[in-house]
Design a protein around this motif. Structure first.
Motif, PDB file in Angstrom:
ATOM      1  N   ILE A   1       0.845  -1.188   0.000  1.00 44.98           N
ATOM      2  CA  ILE A   1       0.000   0.000   0.000  1.00 44.98           C
ATOM      3  C   ILE A   1       0.886   1.246   0.000  1.00 44.98           C
ATOM      4  O   ILE A   1       2.098   1.172   0.265  1.00 44.98           O
ATOM      5  N   LYS A   2       0.283   2.376  -0.284  1.00 41.16           N
ATOM      6  CA  LYS A   2       0.978   3.662  -0.280  1.00 41.16           C
ATOM      7  C   LYS A   2       0.453   4.511   0.874  1.00 41.16           C
ATOM      8  O   LYS A   2      -0.736   4.463   1.202  1.00 41.16           O
ATOM      9  N   GLY A   3       1.354   5.283   1.463  1.00 37.43           N
ATOM     10  CA  GLY A   3       0.946   6.153   2.561  1.00 37.43           C
ATOM     11  C   GLY A   3       1.471   7.560   2.394  1.00 37.43           C
ATOM     12  O   GLY A   3       2.552   7.777   1.818  1.00 37.43           O
ATOM     13  N   ASN A   4       0.712   8.513   2.883  1.00 34.24           N
ATOM     14  CA  ASN A   4       1.120   9.914   2.875  1.00 34.24           C
ATOM     15  C   ASN A   4       0.668  10.535   4.191  1.00 34.24           C
ATOM     16  O   ASN A   4      -0.535  10.572   4.491  1.00 34.24           O
TER      17      ASN A   4
ATOM     18  N   ILE B   1      -2.919  14.262   9.304  1.00 31.82           N
ATOM     19  CA  ILE B   1      -3.685  13.677   8.204  1.00 31.82           C
ATOM     20  C   ILE B   1      -2.903  12.495   7.636  1.00 31.82           C
ATOM     21  O   ILE B   1      -1.727  12.633   7.273  1.00 31.82           O
ATOM     22  N   LEU B   2      -3.566  11.348   7.566  1.00 30.50           N
ATOM     23  CA  LEU B   2      -2.949  10.156   6.968  1.00 30.50           C
ATOM     24  C   LEU B   2      -3.791   9.703   5.788  1.00 30.50           C
ATOM     25  O   LEU B   2      -4.993   9.428   5.933  1.00 30.50           O
ATOM     26  N   GLU B   3      -3.183   9.624   4.623  1.00 31.34           N
ATOM     27  CA  GLU B   3      -3.834   9.095   3.426  1.00 31.34           C
ATOM     28  C   GLU B   3      -3.216   7.735   3.102  1.00 31.34           C
ATOM     29  O   GLU B   3      -1.992   7.591   3.072  1.00 31.34           O
ATOM     30  N   LEU B   4      -4.066   6.736   2.880  1.00 30.58           N
ATOM     31  CA  LEU B   4      -3.612   5.403   2.490  1.00 30.58           C
ATOM     32  C   LEU B   4      -4.322   4.987   1.213  1.00 30.58           C
ATOM     33  O   LEU B   4      -5.512   5.278   1.032  1.00 30.58           O
TER      34      LEU B   4
END
Length: 712
Positions: free
Chosen positions: A324-327, A337-340
């Motif tokens: 997966i990718k995370g930001n 703020i965490l975007e997955l």
């Protein structure tokens, strides 16, 4: 759909091993209704977790409901068993029982049904009928040739699944009563004791002549892919996780080569040899064969000696994780703020606490990224992870952990949404078929089936035998002798019908069409049908109403009875594994009951004559003896190329007339297969006396089958 590699999972660990080794789908059983009742299997809660486990990894899960169910099990248990899994997103159910099939189509119409190999589907006609009824896939009989599979593929649009590795049954699946009749453990109920794996004697020689080598079709993968097979199935829900991981990993590599267009001739011969040895070291039963795909059955497929080997090779078990990718965005003036995202299709955003300005030691970027990448037992690993961070911030480790857990949970929920289903419209109601009440019968009809000249000579002259079924081979011989006039004259005196073969393949249908059409023109009253292919073919010709279903066309429950009535079948035969109480609670209004006969224990494409001596294509009967010196007759049906192993004692219900009449049964069948003319006459007269006058002769040895004990 790309070609699927389908793996067995008899336990949670085996499922993890299968997915980790590269299986596209797994098939599992729950604590009920599965054909491997002695596997570890899954509880209801574990099944729901398993559905999520495979979906989060982009895989599929199929549930085995591939046994025959009794009325109470369908009406009181099946709905509650399937409903949570249906909501969770179960990908398909694997089904043997046509009553279960019809029930699921009614109650869960968008749940795909895969027809089990236990239904012994052997050709286009049967497959086309199942397709019309709503099946999504058929697991075809393991006895089919590659050429037959190609023909089916060209003439149906159903998904096609075939076994490519693992144990082979000696019998056509679903047509075996050996374990059932000998010990009460029914293969049709998932409890086979495998008596066929034991030694038997022919003459003075003893060997495991009913035990087949394991199947290994690794080198045939290119041909199977070219033939249009959609799913390649590995057998082994009773096997250990290490076995599953090893077999799947090997087949995964070679299937990937096939999908890329590489032929077997382009494979590294040395590596192929090593991989086959690796598979043998995992497990084999007397070695491997390529099954029935390319050649006629014969001794090369039999594991005559006890050479079962297991566990000499341990395969590595891997647990699959998805990338997966995370930001992560950290700023002192807003919430974290965490975007997955996963597969570029599923993206979520979650927020956490507002980071604080550091008073002493600010958090390093490296420490934050390292902490966020710790996914533990979750199904994901981070591939790409980006951090946008204001300098000089303090972020407690506990906050990072909470944010990561919150994000991963949200991502899982987002990924699982497309699989999950709403509560079906029926859920508020309690599914139940209308209760059936059998009316006591008094008008008795005695019917008989026969296979030889001598048997026919006796039955033809017995007026009290109202209906006579003759085998196709006997009919052809009689027709050659007497012509159409003989049968038209016969029709004026009695009802006569044709008993069709126990197995019908595409190669047989032209002959059956000619014989059945000719017989109807000569006054034939109908057909005793023993398999799906024959029924579907005759139904397509408009002759469904002429079909009486034999006991092997299982009508275990009233839902199955209703299904076959809906198909237009004229009558059915009470299944041989039901006990007295179960028969009493079954709808018997259109049923015949077998009250005498040597019961068929196994219907096999193999031939004991050919495998132990030499095939001369002369139908005959020989005997095999078990370790207790019981003799089991084996009859060769060379016209249609199959063997039947019969029980050592004849089945007989001479004293059950009043009991059966109270159950609403009034049509009774005497089945003659091995008897001489004199034996046929003596037996027929004894049963006529018993059923017309209630007088039972003493001193005759019969088995009562399951009338008292039933099956588990």
């Amino acid at each position: 759909m790309a070609v699927e590699l389908l793996a067995p999972a008899g336990s949670w660990e085996a499922m993890e091993a299968a997915v980790g080794a590269g299986a596209d789908a797994v098939y599992v059983g729950g604590t009920a209704f599965g054909a491997r009742a002695f596997a570890a299997n899954f509880s209801g809660e574990d099944l729901c977790r398993a559905v999520d486990y495979v979906h989060l990894r982009g895989r599929r899960l199929y549930l085995t409901v591939n046994t025959l169910l009794k009325n109470q099990e369908i009406e009181k248990e099946l709905d509650g068993y399937l409903l949570p899994l249906y909501r969770q997103g179960l990908d398909a159910v694997i089904v043997q029982d046509m009553g279960v099939f019809a029930y699921i189509r009614e109650r869960f119409p968008d749940l795909p049904i895969h027809v089990s190999t236990q239904m012994a589907v052997t050709g286009v006609s049967g497959a086309a009928m199942l397709e019309r009824e709503g099946a999504a896939r058929v697991v075809y009989a393991r006895e089919l040739l590659l050429s037959e599979l190609k023909h089916i593929r060209q003439n149906t649009s159903l998904e096609m699944e075939v076994f490519v590795h693992g144990a082979l049954c000696y019998c056509y699946s679903g047509q075996c009563l050996f374990s059932s009749m000998l010990g009460g453990r029914s293969g049709n109920r998932g409890r086979c004791a495998q008596p066929c794996r034991l030694p038997f004697q022919v003459g003075k020689e003893s060997s495991r002549l009913l035990s087949l080598k394991d199947l290994c079709a690794l080198e045939l993968l290119p041909e199977l892919v070219e033939a249009g097979v959609d799913s390649l199935k590995i057998e082994g829900r009773m096997k250990q996780p290490e076995y599953v991981a090893g077999v799947v990993s090997v087949y995964r590599r070679y299937l990937d080569d096939c999908i890329k267009g590489r032929r077997a001739g382009q494979w590294d011969g040395k590596q192929l040899k090593q991989d086959k040895e690796f598979l043998r070291a995992l497990f084999h039963r007397g070695g491997f064969s390529q099954g029935y795909f390319l050649e006629a059955p014969g001794p090369s497929m039999i594991a005559f000696e006890d050479h079962k080997k297991t566990g000499f090779q341990q395969a590595e078990i891997r647990k699959r994780k998805e990338k997966i990718k995370g930001n992560l965005i950290l700023s002192s003036d807003s919430r974290a703020i965490l975007e997955l995202s996963a597969d570029d299709c599923h993206t979520i955003t979650v927020t956490g606490d507002i980071p604080q300005k550091a008073k002493r030691q600010p958090a390093s970027r490296e420490r934050i990224v390292e902490q966020m990448r710790k996914t533990g037992n979750e199904p994901f690993d981070f591939g790409e992870f980006r951090l946008q961070m204001e300098e000089e911030l303090f972020v407690p480790i506990s906050q990072l952990n909470d944010l990561r857990r919150k994000g991963i949970q949200a991502l899982k929920e987002e990924m699982l949404k497309p699989y999950q289903r709403q509560q079906p419209a029926h859920a508020a109601g309690v599914p139940s078929a209308a209760p059936r009440r059998n009316q006591k019968s008094s008008h008795i009809v005695m019917a008989a089936s026969c296979e030889s000249w001598e048997q026919w000579g006796v039955l033809e002259s017995m007026e009290k035998i109202r209906e006579v079924y003759m085998s196709v081979s006997l009919y052809e011989a009689l027709y050659t002798k007497g012509g159409i006039k003989y049968f038209r004259d016969l029709s004026e005196r009695r009802q006569w019908m044709l008993a069709l073969p126990h197995v019908a393949r595409g190669r047989d249908l032209g002959r059956l069409e000619l014989v059945c059409g000719q017989a109807l023109a000569a006054g034939c009253g109908g057909f005793l049908v023993r398999n799906l292919e024959s029924f579907a073919f005759l139904s397509h010709k408009g002759w469904a109403g002429k079909c009486h279903l034999d006991a092997g066309m299982y009508t275990y429950n009233d839902r199955a009875v209703d299904f076959w009535r809906g198909q237009g079948a004229g009558a059915d035969m009470v299944p041989l594994e039901l006990n007295q109480g179960e028969i009493a609670h079954r709808d018997n209004s259109m049923s015949y009951m077998t009250v005498y006969g040597y019961l068929p224990l196994m219907v096999s494409a193999q031939c004991v004559q050919k495998n132990t001596r030499q095939c001369d294509r002369k139908s005959r009967c020989l005997f095999i003896r078990d370790r207790y010196q019981k003799e089991f007759p084996v009859k060769c049906y060379c016209d249609f190329c199959y063997n039947i192993v019969y029980n050592s004692l004849p089945y007989g219900l001479a004293g059950y007339r009043d009991t059966l009449l109270k159950m609403g049964l009034s049509r009774f069948l005497l089945s003659f297969t091995l008897e001489s003319g004199a034996e046929t006459k003596k037996t027929a007269e004894a049963f006529l006396l018993a059923y017309e006058q209630g007088i039972v002769q003493e001193g005759v040895s019969f088995t009562r089958g399951h009338m008292k004990r039933g099956v588990e």
